[in-house]
Design an enzyme around this catalytic site. Structure first.
Site, mmCIF file in Angstrom:
data_model
loop_
_atom_site.group_PDB
_atom_site.id
_atom_site.type_symbol
_atom_site.label_atom_id
_atom_site.label_comp_id
_atom_site.label_asym_id
_atom_site.label_seq_id
_atom_site.Cartn_x
_atom_site.Cartn_y
_atom_site.Cartn_z
ATOM 1 N N ILE A 83 0.873 -1.173 0.000
ATOM 2 C CA ILE A 83 0.000 0.000 0.000
ATOM 3 C C ILE A 83 0.912 1.224 0.000
ATOM 4 C CG2 ILE A 83 -2.146 -0.944 0.949
ATOM 5 C CD1 ILE A 83 -1.339 -0.260 3.692
ATOM 6 N N ASP A 84 0.442 2.309 -0.602
ATOM 7 C CA ASP A 84 1.276 3.498 -0.769
ATOM 8 C C ASP A 84 1.744 4.043 0.580
ATOM 9 O OD1 ASP A 84 0.746 3.327 -3.477
ATOM 10 O OD2 ASP A 84 -0.940 4.722 -3.390
ATOM 11 N N LYS A 85 2.850 4.764 0.535
ATOM 12 C CA LYS A 85 3.453 5.354 1.736
ATOM 13 C C LYS A 85 2.411 6.100 2.578
ATOM 14 C CE LYS A 85 6.817 8.941 2.968
ATOM 15 N NZ LYS A 85 6.566 10.337 2.639
ATOM 16 N N ARG A 96 -6.905 5.793 -6.080
ATOM 17 C CA ARG A 96 -6.633 7.230 -6.241
ATOM 18 C C ARG A 96 -6.909 7.684 -7.676
ATOM 19 N NH1 ARG A 96 -0.643 7.480 -3.906
ATOM 20 N NH2 ARG A 96 -0.868 9.719 -4.311
#
Length: 301
Positions: free
Chosen positions: A137-139, A237
């Site tokens: 999962i993104d930062k 997103r």
């Protein structure tokens, strides 16, 4: 070795080459890129350049990405929020702001560093820098991740992702008021041809499907739950932006004027999968982070 090309855009002209390249992928550090330039792995219009080269409009940059070096990941004691653990798998709740795995140039402070200190056994399928990591999962997205502690578990979990049998539900706050209660976004994703560090809906991109339903509506925002059918980079997103409801706080795909939150308001709250050994279905739920809850409270007022 992977090769990549990028043409300098209007807003990049005059910028240093190392700054431009490190901005193309969030995993590339400036130090690492400078080394590539020194090693002549970066060509501008077919010629090697120095690290302080200032880019001109329409310069064609060719990057040869060297194979990752075998680097030792340093175990770091961290206060990890482990939701489940046995000899095969581990489920961890990643905080917002933490990178999942090391990359040359930023080798510390990542989730993998913490996992290496917590348990010595992680699957080796993804090599030294990404041990045990089955999905990311993104930062700046918080939430649940499954980690494989051996290669058998790793293969099983990856197959479940490929077969779309893993349950992955995210909660998000988006700009705008979504009129309908349910929706499905089926739009292929690939790297944005104009901006290599971003993803975009592209005709010949990879198949990507996101289902969403509205949980609550506010004056200018909507609280939604999104369920991933596929797991492409930045999928939720990009998909929510594509239908006109970008995520609040998203520095890459959202509007400048947004809610006061560090990074996108996106939380991987529910994760379910079949245990690789026992074949039992397991599902976990992590509550929203405090700052996310506070945003909802403000919006309700």
């Amino acid at each position: 070795m992977e090769k990549m090309e990028h043409t300098i855009l209007e807003d990049q002209k005059g910028d240093r080459i190392d700054k431009v390249i490190s901005g193309l992928d969030e995993e590339w550090s400036r130090t690492q890129v400078q080394q590539w330039i020194k090693d002549a792995n970066v060509l501008v219009n077919g010629q090697p350049v120095k690290t302080n080269y200032k880019c001109s409009l329409n310069d064609v940059i060719e990057i040869t990405i060297p194979e990752p070096e075998e680097l030792d990941v340093i175990p770091e004691e961290m206060d990890l929020e482990i939701y489940y653990e046995d000899k095969d798998v581990l489920v961890v709740n990643k905080p917002r702001g933490m990178v999942v795995h090391p990359a040359p140039g930023h080798m510390t402070g990542t989730l993998v560093n913490g996992l290496m200190a917590h348990c010595k056994d992680l699957s080796g399928i993804n090599g030294v820098l990404r041990p045990g990591i089955v999905h990311r999962i993104d930062k700046d997205t918080s939430g649940l991740l499954m980690v494989a502690k051996n290669d058998m578990a790793h293969e099983s979990l990856v197959n479940q992702l490929v077969e779309k049998t893993v349950t992955r539900k995210y909660k998000a706050i988006v700009h705008g008021v979504i009129p309908h209660d349910f929706g499905t976004i089926d739009a292929p994703l690939a790297r944005d041809t104009k901006d290599r560090q971003s993803m975009a809906v592209v005709d010949n991109g990879k198949h990507a499907v996101t289902h969403f339903h509205v949980l609550e509506r506010f004056k200018d925002f909507t609280f939604v739950e999104c369920q991933l059918e596929t797991g492409r980079t930045h999928q939720i997103r990009v998909h929510m932006k594509y239908i006109g409801y970008p995520l609040a706080g998203d520095p890459k795909y959202g509007p400048r004027k947004t809610l006061d939150i560090e990074g996108q308001a996106l939380h991987a709250g529910i994760l379910g999968f079949t245990h690789p050994r026992t074949k039992e279905y397991l599902e976990f739920e992590a509550p929203l982070p405090k700052d996310f809850e506070q945003l909802l409270e403000q919006l309700r007022k």
